[in-house]
Design a protein around this motif. Structure first.
Motif, PDB file in Angstrom:
ATOM      1  N   CYS A  19      25.971 -48.518  24.735  1.00 26.97           N
ATOM      2  CA  CYS A  19      24.690 -49.238  24.694  1.00 26.97           C
ATOM      3  C   CYS A  19      24.620 -50.151  23.477  1.00 26.97           C
ATOM      4  O   CYS A  19      24.144 -51.290  23.577  1.00 26.97           O
ATOM      5  CB  CYS A  19      23.526 -48.248  24.671  1.00 26.97           C
ATOM      6  SG  CYS A  19      23.238 -47.382  26.223  1.00 26.97           S
ATOM      7  N   PHE A  20      25.113 -49.671  22.332  1.00 29.23           N
ATOM      8  CA  PHE A  20      25.136 -50.515  21.133  1.00 29.23           C
ATOM      9  C   PHE A  20      26.000 -51.755  21.372  1.00 29.23           C
ATOM     10  O   PHE A  20      25.659 -52.848  20.924  1.00 29.23           O
ATOM     11  CB  PHE A  20      25.647 -49.750  19.925  1.00 29.23           C
ATOM     12  CG  PHE A  20      24.687 -48.723  19.386  1.00 29.23           C
ATOM     13  CD1 PHE A  20      23.333 -48.783  19.633  1.00 29.23           C
ATOM     14  CD2 PHE A  20      25.154 -47.676  18.616  1.00 29.23           C
ATOM     15  CE1 PHE A  20      22.459 -47.837  19.126  1.00 29.23           C
ATOM     16  CE2 PHE A  20      24.294 -46.724  18.103  1.00 29.23           C
ATOM     17  CZ  PHE A  20      22.940 -46.801  18.355  1.00 29.23           C
ATOM     18  N   GLY A  21      27.100 -51.580  22.070  1.00 26.12           N
ATOM     19  CA  GLY A  21      27.956 -52.719  22.401  1.00 26.12           C
ATOM     20  C   GLY A  21      27.234 -53.717  23.291  1.00 26.12           C
ATOM     21  O   GLY A  21      27.351 -54.933  23.104  1.00 26.12           O
ATOM     22  N   MET A  22      26.482 -53.212  24.250  1.00 20.10           N
ATOM     23  CA  MET A  22      25.729 -54.097  25.136  1.00 20.10           C
ATOM     24  C   MET A  22      24.620 -54.819  24.364  1.00 20.10           C
ATOM     25  O   MET A  22      24.346 -55.991  24.618  1.00 20.10           O
ATOM     26  CB  MET A  22      25.139 -53.308  26.306  1.00 20.10           C
ATOM     27  CG  MET A  22      26.199 -52.685  27.208  1.00 20.10           C
ATOM     28  SD  MET A  22      27.422 -53.848  27.822  1.00 20.10           S
ATOM     29  CE  MET A  22      26.452 -54.806  28.941  1.00 20.10           C
ATOM     30  N   LEU A  23      23.999 -54.128  23.414  1.00 22.94           N
ATOM     31  CA  LEU A  23      22.986 -54.778  22.585  1.00 22.94           C
ATOM     32  C   LEU A  23      23.608 -55.899  21.752  1.00 22.94           C
ATOM     33  O   LEU A  23      23.010 -56.968  21.591  1.00 22.94           O
ATOM     34  CB  LEU A  23      22.297 -53.760  21.674  1.00 22.94           C
ATOM     35  CG  LEU A  23      21.416 -52.730  22.378  1.00 22.94           C
ATOM     36  CD1 LEU A  23      20.933 -51.683  21.387  1.00 22.94           C
ATOM     37  CD2 LEU A  23      20.252 -53.386  23.085  1.00 22.94           C
ATOM     38  N   ALA A  24      24.807 -55.663  21.245  1.00 25.62           N
ATOM     39  CA  ALA A  24      25.506 -56.708  20.485  1.00 25.62           C
ATOM     40  C   ALA A  24      25.812 -57.908  21.378  1.00 25.62           C
ATOM     41  O   ALA A  24      25.698 -59.061  20.945  1.00 25.62           O
ATOM     42  CB  ALA A  24      26.791 -56.137  19.877  1.00 25.62           C
ATOM     43  N   GLU A  25      26.182 -57.637  22.613  1.00 27.46           N
ATOM     44  CA  GLU A  25      26.451 -58.722  23.561  1.00 27.46           C
ATOM     45  C   GLU A  25      25.184 -59.543  23.821  1.00 27.46           C
ATOM     46  O   GLU A  25      25.230 -60.775  23.869  1.00 27.46           O
ATOM     47  CB  GLU A  25      26.992 -58.150  24.868  1.00 27.46           C
ATOM     48  CG  GLU A  25      27.359 -59.206  25.884  1.00 27.46           C
ATOM     49  CD  GLU A  25      27.900 -58.613  27.170  1.00 27.46           C
ATOM     50  OE1 GLU A  25      27.534 -59.130  28.233  1.00 27.46           O
ATOM     51  OE2 GLU A  25      28.661 -57.636  27.106  1.00 27.46           O
ATOM     52  N   ILE A  26      24.061 -58.884  23.974  1.00 29.55           N
ATOM     53  CA  ILE A  26      22.788 -59.585  24.188  1.00 29.55           C
ATOM     54  C   ILE A  26      22.457 -60.437  22.970  1.00 29.55           C
ATOM     55  O   ILE A  26      21.994 -61.578  23.104  1.00 29.55           O
ATOM     56  CB  ILE A  26      21.655 -58.582  24.494  1.00 29.55           C
ATOM     57  CG1 ILE A  26      21.892 -57.910  25.853  1.00 29.55           C
ATOM     58  CG2 ILE A  26      20.292 -59.281  24.467  1.00 29.55           C
ATOM     59  CD1 ILE A  26      20.993 -56.732  26.111  1.00 29.55           C
ATOM     60  N   ARG A  27      22.709 -59.910  21.798  1.00 33.61           N
ATOM     61  CA  ARG A  27      22.454 -60.660  20.569  1.00 33.61           C
ATOM     62  C   ARG A  27      23.278 -61.948  20.542  1.00 33.61           C
ATOM     63  O   ARG A  27      22.775 -63.010  20.189  1.00 33.61           O
ATOM     64  CB  ARG A  27      22.780 -59.784  19.363  1.00 33.61           C
ATOM     65  CG  ARG A  27      22.473 -60.424  18.058  1.00 33.61           C
ATOM     66  CD  ARG A  27      22.707 -59.462  16.924  1.00 33.61           C
ATOM     67  NE  ARG A  27      22.406 -60.125  15.675  1.00 33.61           N
ATOM     68  CZ  ARG A  27      22.999 -59.844  14.545  1.00 33.61           C
ATOM     69  NH1 ARG A  27      23.912 -58.897  14.485  1.00 33.61           N
ATOM     70  NH2 ARG A  27      22.688 -60.490  13.457  1.00 33.61           N
ATOM     71  N   ILE A  28      24.536 -61.859  20.917  1.00 31.31           N
ATOM     72  CA  ILE A  28      25.406 -63.038  20.949  1.00 31.31           C
ATOM     73  C   ILE A  28      24.907 -64.045  21.985  1.00 31.31           C
ATOM     74  O   ILE A  28      24.846 -65.244  21.717  1.00 31.31           O
ATOM     75  CB  ILE A  28      26.865 -62.630  21.227  1.00 31.31           C
ATOM     76  CG1 ILE A  28      27.428 -61.886  20.020  1.00 31.31           C
ATOM     77  CG2 ILE A  28      27.733 -63.833  21.558  1.00 31.31           C
ATOM     78  CD1 ILE A  28      28.748 -61.182  20.279  1.00 31.31           C
ATOM     79  N   LYS A  29      24.528 -63.553  23.166  1.00 28.18           N
ATOM     80  CA  LYS A  29      23.998 -64.450  24.201  1.00 28.18           C
ATOM     81  C   LYS A  29      22.745 -65.163  23.717  1.00 28.18           C
ATOM     82  O   LYS A  29      22.555 -66.354  23.992  1.00 28.18           O
ATOM     83  CB  LYS A  29      23.679 -63.661  25.471  1.00 28.18           C
ATOM     84  CG  LYS A  29      24.892 -63.229  26.256  1.00 28.18           C
ATOM     85  CD  LYS A  29      24.460 -62.442  27.482  1.00 28.18           C
ATOM     86  CE  LYS A  29      25.637 -61.949  28.289  1.00 28.18           C
ATOM     87  NZ  LYS A  29      25.202 -61.163  29.460  1.00 28.18           N
ATOM     88  N   CYS A  30      21.897 -64.442  23.002  1.00 26.66           N
ATOM     89  CA  CYS A  30      20.665 -65.031  22.479  1.00 26.66           C
ATOM     90  C   CYS A  30      20.988 -66.134  21.470  1.00 26.66           C
ATOM     91  O   CYS A  30      20.392 -67.212  21.512  1.00 26.66           O
ATOM     92  CB  CYS A  30      19.821 -63.939  21.828  1.00 26.66           C
ATOM     93  SG  CYS A  30      18.219 -64.498  21.254  1.00 26.66           S
ATOM     94  N   LYS A  31      21.937 -65.876  20.592  1.00 27.83           N
ATOM     95  CA  LYS A  31      22.325 -66.884  19.607  1.00 27.83           C
ATOM     96  C   LYS A  31      22.922 -68.108  20.281  1.00 27.83           C
ATOM     97  O   LYS A  31      22.648 -69.246  19.876  1.00 27.83           O
ATOM     98  CB  LYS A  31      23.323 -66.300  18.610  1.00 27.83           C
ATOM     99  CG  LYS A  31      22.693 -65.366  17.607  1.00 27.83           C
ATOM    100  CD  LYS A  31      23.719 -64.853  16.619  1.00 27.83           C
ATOM    101  CE  LYS A  31      23.065 -63.982  15.571  1.00 27.83           C
ATOM    102  NZ  LYS A  31      24.022 -63.573  14.543  1.00 27.83           N
TER     103      LYS A  31
END
Length: 87
Positions: A19-31
């Motif tokens: 889940c932490f990895g998926m949250l990091a992926e969302i953060r990158i997509k947002c940026k």
């Protein structure tokens, strides 16, 4: 910890890291989306407001899903007394 508890806890901890990895992926997509919007405002490309809305809604939905799952896992781990040894 006894072996039975470890067998229950290890998959939950692995899932939390996922889940932490998926949250990091969302953060990158947002940026990336934010960068795209900024570039479009400067005249370097175009943005589709509907696409932006759809992507942000999907990211929000994903964040809610992962947050709920992390909270559920925390509660389950807490019920096993995993955090009782921490100060």
């Amino acid at each position: 910890m006894n072996k039975q508890l470890v067998r229950r806890v290890k998959p939950l901890i692995d899932e939390v890291f996922g889940c932490f990895g998926m949250l990091a992926e969302i953060r990158i997509k947002c940026k990336m989306l934010r960068k795209k919007v900024r570039q479009a405002k400067k005249g370097f490309g175009e943005i589709n407001p509907q696409e932006i809305k759809q992507k942000t809604q999907q990211m929000h939905s994903d964040l809610v899903t992962y947050n709920k799952r992390i909270c559920d896992i925390y509660s389950e781990l807490n019920s096993y007394g995993v955090f009782s040894h921490m100060v």
